[in-house]
Motif scaffolding. Structure first.
Motif, mmCIF file in Angstrom:
data_model
loop_
_atom_site.group_PDB
_atom_site.id
_atom_site.type_symbol
_atom_site.label_atom_id
_atom_site.label_comp_id
_atom_site.label_asym_id
_atom_site.label_seq_id
_atom_site.Cartn_x
_atom_site.Cartn_y
_atom_site.Cartn_z
ATOM 1 N N SER A 171 35.962 -69.696 31.829
ATOM 2 C CA SER A 171 35.172 -70.181 32.962
ATOM 3 C C SER A 171 35.999 -71.077 33.863
ATOM 4 O O SER A 171 35.982 -70.945 35.086
ATOM 5 N N GLU A 224 38.596 -68.836 35.725
ATOM 6 C CA GLU A 224 38.040 -67.975 36.777
ATOM 7 C C GLU A 224 37.668 -68.779 38.002
ATOM 8 O O GLU A 224 37.797 -68.317 39.136
ATOM 9 N N HIS A 281 31.070 -51.855 41.678
ATOM 10 C CA HIS A 281 30.882 -53.196 41.109
ATOM 11 C C HIS A 281 29.901 -53.177 39.945
ATOM 12 O O HIS A 281 30.063 -53.954 38.988
ATOM 13 N N LEU A 282 28.904 -52.319 40.015
ATOM 14 C CA LEU A 282 27.977 -52.203 38.898
ATOM 15 C C LEU A 282 28.699 -51.649 37.676
ATOM 16 O O LEU A 282 28.475 -52.106 36.545
ATOM 17 N N LYS A 283 29.542 -50.673 37.935
ATOM 18 C CA LYS A 283 30.322 -50.108 36.833
ATOM 19 C C LYS A 283 31.219 -51.173 36.212
ATOM 20 O O LYS A 283 31.343 -51.270 34.983
ATOM 21 N N ASP A 284 31.834 -51.999 37.102
ATOM 22 C CA ASP A 284 32.677 -53.075 36.582
ATOM 23 C C ASP A 284 31.855 -54.100 35.808
ATOM 24 O O ASP A 284 32.303 -54.634 34.783
ATOM 25 N N ALA A 285 30.638 -54.390 36.340
ATOM 26 C CA ALA A 285 29.810 -55.394 35.683
ATOM 27 C C ALA A 285 29.328 -54.912 34.326
ATOM 28 O O ALA A 285 29.208 -55.704 33.384
ATOM 29 N N LEU A 286 29.039 -53.609 34.220
ATOM 30 C CA LEU A 286 28.554 -53.061 32.952
ATOM 31 C C LEU A 286 29.697 -52.693 32.014
ATOM 32 O O LEU A 286 29.459 -52.460 30.821
ATOM 33 N N ASN A 287 30.911 -52.636 32.553
ATOM 34 C CA ASN A 287 32.055 -52.232 31.739
ATOM 35 C C ASN A 287 32.466 -53.365 30.804
ATOM 36 O O ASN A 287 32.649 -54.506 31.222
ATOM 37 N N SER A 288 32.627 -53.049 29.554
ATOM 38 C CA SER A 288 33.065 -54.033 28.562
ATOM 39 C C SER A 288 34.478 -53.765 28.079
ATOM 40 O O SER A 288 34.952 -54.403 27.141
ATOM 41 N N ASP A 327 42.523 -57.741 34.219
ATOM 42 C CA ASP A 327 41.517 -58.127 33.233
ATOM 43 C C ASP A 327 42.141 -58.948 32.124
ATOM 44 O O ASP A 327 41.560 -59.931 31.645
#
Length: 772
Positions: A12, A15, A525-532, A539
């Motif tokens: 945190s 970032e 961005h959704l894909k990035d947000a859901l990507n783990s 990254d």
């Protein structure tokens, strides 16, 4: 603090300190250019198609000014002043509520004959016809629920006639039924058409410009239509809170129709207010007439009471009668005094005569009786003659005797007359006293009678004034009946703003273009947000404070080991670059033993160990690779060699030192500087044996024999075996595989550095598909 809490706090803070990398963001978008292209084509195509179906709606506006902001007008036209400072705003708000009422809108739509929706067939998209576009108008008298499920097809047959065909949604046998089932199929304009679904007229529109001959009519519920107009497209608001100007706005795709609706709304609003005021005025006239009739009867009764009161009390005029009674009282007093004086005079004369006084004359000044006056005058004259005769003749003279006899006779006659006069005077006095007492009594009663008459007269005056007032107000109210005086002034009649078309074609296409960009951006961005998973080097750098010494590109060949002559390939260059980075970063430290591990299985430890060994051996250094992943021993197979009977497990588990290091070494073909030692066939406890003295002796011997020792170990995420090897290593290389390693597993690698579990931890990103 747990390892996860520590990792989250570190990430945190890191970032928050990072700068926004716009170049990297555009690079990410550019990588998905095909997605952007497809999205733009799809959205623009949908926009062009939608514009063919969606009709443009325009803003139709009108302004009215409410009058009499601080006063209201009664039925007779009088201003009733209102001192409430909030009355103006309340009045405006009340009128807005009236204008937005569904009932008022229903009256407008009904007056415009909008219960029937007329459509030109075979026209796409479907468009409602209005005004001059219509060859006829439908005037509805009554509609039944069946009408909303009925579609009429009207065909113009001639200049004055038309035919009707009906279609019913719930028809059981045939989707179309001719109207002849209910009567004649052909009608003339203006004819009253009676059907099971309703009663209506169709009248000719003389202003039509339509050349079509066939039309489709759909009936709609006028109440629902009015509700939709009020709740969805009508907007009425105050232009300025300190003024009484109301702005009326309507969204309508047909400008002529919108203007007619707003003008009709204002007209109907004024007409409804007029009817209401007219009804109030009529009620006032009716009320005043009733009151006038009642007052006329009451006024007649009061006038009869006045007349009866005057008759009973013998009054004509109170003041005149009072003055008359006073004058009569004075007159009776005077007469009474005169009569009493005369009575006294007569009594005195009578006393003198009875005493025998024959020498004195009698005074007759207060005597009113003519007979008595005559007798007294005769007596006095004879007495004077007697006295005159006494001077010349003696008493016994016959003449004297005769005079004395006459005087005596006159005296007796006077006494008799006096007696009669006195009796008459006494009667007169009593009569005067009686009459005087009556007038005194009437005079005393006059104030009371005057008060009673005043009360009756006051009541009579009140009713007369009220009667005259109501008569005047009745005339004023009668003048208000039928006179229209709107409480508003039209500032602007309905006008269409053609620049306010919604949706605008340019805006619609622009929005579609932006949506074509926003959707793929959102998807990315959704894909990035859901990507783990770890997707790139950034990254890793964002999550770790451990240096990344290199990236291994995706190996497209089937061979997982760099062969001789392939040193210049992309894969060979990756390992040579990592060797250079490793030397550069650890230039001041002696690096001989390198541990290769990962957080989870399948991240390329064996692939890296084997190829890094080849890269180090190519520099003429003697390299040894140890296979210490007892859970997945694949190193020897990856090197393309055959496993020996003995390995490290056999060496560590022996009791008599019969197995030597040379027995364990496996030379790698075509590379004289590269050797490997397999795990062996013994099943050992890695944590116990890796911490044993025999393991330490083995590592010391190997360090003396080889320049570099690479240890292919087990993953550290769930196994503790690898941690036992930390005391033998100079550097720990953690493998992270793109699109395979979990972001949360990077905390395990960060923990190695934070808690110093290994010396010089570093990261290698494996299986990179492209460099950003």
């Amino acid at each position: 603090m747990t390892e996860k809490e520590y990792f989250d706090s570190q990430m945190s803070s890191k970032e928050n300190g990072e700068n926004f990398d716009l170049k990297a963001l555009f690079a990410k978008y550019l990588k998905s250019w095909k997605l952007f292209l497809i999205s733009l084509i799809v959205f623009l195509a949908l926009a062009v198609a939608a514009l063919q179906f969606v009709r443009t709606s325009y803003n139709v506006t009108s302004k009215i000014l409410l009058k009499n902001e601080t006063a209201t007008i009664d039925a007779s036209g009088n201003n009733l002043v209102n001192n409430n400072p909030f009355s103006n705003s309340e009045k405006v708000n009340n009128e807005i509520e009236v204008l937005t009422s569904v009932h008022l809108m229903r009256s407008v739509l009904d007056s415009l004959s909008l219960q029937g929706k007329v459509i030109a067939p075979d026209v796409f998209p479907e468009t409602e016809l209005y005004g001059s576009e219509l060859p006829f108008k439908i005037v509805v008298d009554t509609l039944f629920p069946l009408a909303y499920e009925t579609t009429l097809k009207i065909k113009i047959e001639g200049a004055d006639s038309f035919s009707i065909t009906e279609e019913f949604e719930d028809a059981l046998t045939d989707s179309s039924t001719s109207s002849s089932s209910y009567g004649y199929n052909t009608y003339n304009y203006g004819y009253k058409i009676e059907k099971p679904y309703g009663i209506f007229h169709i009248v000719e529109n003389e202003k039509t410009t339509s050349k079509d001959a066939e039309f489709v009519v759909e009936f709609r519920d006028i109440d629902e239509l009015a509700h939709d107009y009020v709740k969805k497209v009508l907007n009425i608001y105050v232009v300025n809170k300190d003024a009484s100007v109301i702005n009326i706005e309507l969204k309508e795709s047909n400008p002529e129709k919108g203007e007619d609706i707003i003008n009709g709304l204002v007209e109907m609003y004024g007409y409804k207010a007029f009817l209401e005021k007219n009804a109030v005025a009529l009620e006032n006239v009716k009320f005043i007439d009733n009151r006038l009739n009642t007052l006329s009867v009451e006024l007649s009764e009061v006038e009869m009471n006045v007349a009866q009161f005057k008759t009973e009390n013998e009054l004509a005029n109170v003041e005149f009668d009072a003055n008359s009674f006073a004058a009569q009282e004075i007159d009776y007093g005077r007469k009474l005094t005169e009569s009493e004086i005369e009575l006294k005079v007569l009594s005195a004369i009578e006393r003198n005569l009875k005493r025998g006084d024959s020498e004195s004359t009698i005074n007759s000044l207060s005597v009113t009786s003519a007979n008595l006056i005559y007798l007294i005058d005769s007596y006095n004259k004879l007495l004077i003659d007697k006295k005159s005769l006494q001077r010349t003749v003696p008493e016994n003279n016959p003449r004297m005797i005769d005079i004395r006899g006459q005087l005596e006779q006159l005296r007796r006659n006077i006494l008799g007359s006096l007696s009669t006069s006195k009796q008459s005077l006494r009667t007169t006095i009593n009569s005067i006293k009686g009459r005087s007492d009556q007038f005194v009594e009437k005079k005393q009663r006059i104030p009371n009678m005057q008060r009673q008459l005043l009360e009756i007269s006051r009541e009579q005056g009140i009713k007369e004034n009220l009667f005259l007032y109501l008569l005047q107000k009745r005339e004023e109210a009668a003048l208000m009946v039928g006179v229209r005086n709107d409480n508003f002034t039209i500032i602007d009649r309905a006008i269409t703003d053609f620049e306010s078309g919604s949706p605008s074609k340019k805006s619609f296409l622009l929005i579609s273009f932006l949506m074509g960009l926003i959707v793929p951006i959102g998807f990315i961005h959704l894909k990035d947000a859901l990507n783990s998973k770890v997707t790139n080097k950034k990254d890793v750098e964002a999550k770790l404070n451990v240096p990344v010494i290199g990236e291994i590109v995706h190996n497209k060949s089937k061979n997982n080991l760099i062969e001789k002559g392939e040193e210049e390939s992309a894969l060979g260059q990756s390992f040579r670059m990592m060797r250079m980075n490793l030397d550069f970063m650890l230039s001041k430290k002696k690096v001989q033993t390198v541990l290769v591990t990962s957080a989870i299985k399948g991240e390329g430890k064996t692939f890296f160990s084997s190829n890094m060994g080849v890269a180090l051996a190519s520099s003429s250094a003697k390299v040894l690779i140890l296979e210490l992943d007892k859970h997945n021993p694949e190193l020897i197979e990856a090197l393309g060699e055959t496993k020996k009977e003995y390995g490290i497990s056999n060496y560590l588990n022996q009791n008599h030192n019969t197995i030597t290091v040379n027995d364990l070494l496996i030379p790698v073909n075509n590379n004289p500087n590269l050797f490997a030692i397999g795990l062996g066939s013994e099943n050992i406890d890695g944590l116990e044996f890796f911490n044993s003295n025999r393991m330490e002796i083995l590592m010391n011997n190997l360090k003396q024999e080889f320049d570099y020792i690479l240890i292919d170990s087990a993953p550290i995420g769930k196994l503790a075996d690898t941690f036992a090897l930390s005391r033998f290593t100079d550097c720990c290389i953690c493998m992270v595989r793109e699109n395979h390693s979990n972001l949360e597993d990077l905390a395990i690698i960060e923990d190695l550095k934070v808690n110093k579990k290994f010396k010089n931890p570093m990261v290698v990103l494996n299986d990179v598909t492209s460099n950003e």
